[in-house]
Design an enzyme around this catalytic site. Structure first.
Site, PDB file in Angstrom:
ATOM      1  N   GLU A  53       0.887  -1.162   0.000  1.00  0.00           N
ATOM      2  CA  GLU A  53       0.000   0.000   0.000  1.00  0.00           C
ATOM      3  C   GLU A  53       0.920   1.206   0.000  1.00  0.00           C
ATOM      4  O   GLU A  53       1.522   1.544   1.023  1.00  0.00           O
ATOM      5  CB  GLU A  53      -0.922  -0.030   1.227  1.00  0.00           C
ATOM      6  CG  GLU A  53      -2.110   0.919   1.104  1.00  0.00           C
ATOM      7  CD  GLU A  53      -1.786   2.315   1.588  1.00  0.00           C
ATOM      8  OE1 GLU A  53      -1.533   3.187   0.713  1.00  0.00           O
ATOM      9  OE2 GLU A  53      -1.791   2.547   2.794  1.00  0.00           O
ATOM     10  N   CYS A  69      -2.295   9.072   2.876  1.00  0.00           N
ATOM     11  CA  CYS A  69      -2.035   8.652   1.500  1.00  0.00           C
ATOM     12  C   CYS A  69      -3.231   8.853   0.579  1.00  0.00           C
ATOM     13  O   CYS A  69      -3.070   8.918  -0.641  1.00  0.00           O
ATOM     14  CB  CYS A  69      -1.575   7.200   1.465  1.00  0.00           C
ATOM     15  SG  CYS A  69      -2.737   6.048   2.226  1.00  0.00           S
TER      16      CYS A  69
END
Length: 513
Positions: free
Chosen positions: A273, A307
């Protein structure tokens, strides 16, 4: 469980907790709190003040290898535990996490800097993954495949992959590990955690609650390090006993870990990720209040160190000025300060390096013609040693500016305009990343547009009239340079289990025809 004596700084922090025993400066290996054999430590810093919070144990690669061996041995028995046992442990862990919400939130805010109300939200968010995967533990279904041969039967079963190495960043310390550890426990894997050097205390506290919930010794092992971070990555990606690596962090490091895994003698799974560069698209027909609300939730959560935070804000020209006016009004009400302060909405960044990176992005925008509407400076009314940067609104951003390709990872809203739907999609997809994207338009009159945009945006997750895309029951992950695999949802189980075929033959009996 007895722990080594705390340093003076850590003892002071522990005294502020309802349960001081949750604060530990050491690691957790095979169910025991242990210091590094060398006795070496590294300082953990409060990003709001620059003060030392404590000294975390600095483990070596040799100690990591020993912990991997512990996880490997434990896996031999833990893998045979029943789903209802694992489910019950996860439910108990969730209960303990929620009961200790105040202490966990205090540790997160002190180490990470985010406002206390956000830390409390992170604790609840982390608990939701424990709850979800407690259910998934009971749903590790296999399959039965009909055979054309009357004497054979074809069955598929799921089995845990084995010891899992997990590496996470500091921006959501407990939530990130909850996403990874919940499925580990649910399916019967074991794990070795390398917490970030910025937030080791909150993560160790989270793991201690797992022990109290009944997670057997050796299932969850936590080894902080700062000096040996690079060597830890190499060992985790090359040790033959590690069967899966799960990493959340930058794209550059993710690519490096993927290369290390590819070079290892034993092939292993890897979930990545990685970074984001999220577009936030607002059409003229959007509900302005809803769009502002969604943008604030997505952009300024964790002070932009997120993010999925909108990085490029694309506003259709007809609504641009009204959007800027409404957003300015909201941002002017922000209060920046220590995360434990009354009424604080924005804390510090994680360290001065990140603060200076934000400043460099804004300076570049201005030098190339953009206009700062709000902020754009280091606040004068915050502690001088703190890593603070004012919430900033910039208009007139173009693709020639560094922020178009780079991830700001801070409280900077960078706005530009577009005219047509195609232009918006082309601008949004002008990016090597592919984590999350957002679009705001009126659904009642533009269902077709919602479908078109949702399908054409080249991202793993698309929020339609929503600034938040993550939930325990939903698959979280990106594509392109934003990573591989999914966390959360029923799909995450696939990355922690092997599907094994059992082909049965010699089944005799007279055909019933």
């Amino acid at each position: 469980m007895s722990a080594p004596k705390l340093s003076a700084a850590a003892a002071k922090l522990a005294s502020e907790l309802k349960d001081p025993s949750l604060l530990s400066e050491v690691g957790l290996i095979n169910g025991k709190l242990v210091a590094a054999k060398s006795g070496k430590t590294f300082e953990v810093i409060d990003p709001a003040t620059g003060d030392v919070l404590g000294n975390a144990a600095d483990f070596t690669v040799e100690e990591l290898t020993d912990a991997i061996n512990v996880a490997t041995k434990t896996f031999d028995t833990w893998r045979h535990s029943t789903p209802n046992v694992r489910s019950g442990i996860l439910q108990k862990w969730r209960q303990l996490v929620l009961e200790n919400k105040d202490d966990l939130a205090r540790l997160i805010t002190t180490e990470n800097g985010k406002p206390i109300f956000e830390s409390e939200g992170e604790v609840a968010y982390a608990a939701s993954f424990l709850d979800w995967f407690a259910g998934e533990a009971m749903r590790l279904y296999g399959d039965f495949i009909p055979s054309p041969n009357p004497t054979t039967r074809t069955v598929v079963i799921r089995q845990p992959v084995g010891p899992v190495a997990t590496i996470c960043p500091w921006n959501f310390p407990i939530a990130m590990f909850a996403k990874k550890l919940a499925p580990v426990v649910a399916v019967g894997c074991t794990s070795i955690l390398k917490p970030p050097p910025e937030t080791p205390f909150s993560i160790t506290a989270f793991a201690l609650l797992a022990q109290r919930a009944g997670v057997p010794d050796g299932v969850i092992n936590v080894l902080p390090t700062k000096t040996h971070t690079k060597d830890f990555g190499i060992e985790m990606c090359s040790n033959p006993n590690i069967k899966k690596v799960s990493f959340t962090g930058s794209t550059a490091v993710g690519k490096h870990l993927m290369e290390l895994c590819a070079k290892a003698h034993n092939i292993r799974r890897i979930t990545l990720e990685l970074g984001g560069n999220s577009p936030f698209i607002v059409f003229d027909d959007a509900d302005l209040e809803l769009a502002i609300e969604g943008f604030l939730a997505g952009k300024f959560r964790a002070n932009g160190e997120n993010c999925c935070a909108p990085n490029r804000v694309l506003i259709q020209s007809g609504i641009h000025d009204r959007f800027v006016e409404a957003l300015s009004a909201k941002m002017n009400s922000f209060k920046t300060g220590h995360g434990t302060g009354k009424g604080v909405t924005n804390g510090p960044l994680i360290h001065t390096v990140q603060r200076d990176k934000c400043k460099a992005f804004v300076d570049d925008m201005v030098s190339k013609g953009a206009k700062v509407v709000i902020g754009g400076k280091i606040p004068e009314d915050c502690p001088a040693k703190g890593a603070f940067y004012s919430p900033t609104l910039v208009t007139g951003v173009t693709s020639k500016m560094n922020s178009w390709r780079g991830e700001i990872f801070g409280p900077v809203a960078a706005l530009t305009t577009f005219e047509t739907e195609k232009e918006a999609v082309d601008m949004a997809n002008d990016c090597e990343m592919g984590l999350a994207a957002y679009v705001y338009t009126t659904v009642s009159s533009n269902v077709a547009r919602c479908w078109r945009i949702g399908e054409e945006l080249d991202y793993g997750m698309v929020g339609i009239n929503s600034g938040l895309v993550s939930a325990a029951e939903a698959p979280f992950g990106g594509k392109n340079n934003s990573g591989l695999g999914r966390e959360g949802s029923k799909y995450a189980i696939d990355d922690f289990t092997d599907k094994k075929l059992l082909a049965w033959g010699g089944i005799k009996g007279a055909p019933l025809y």
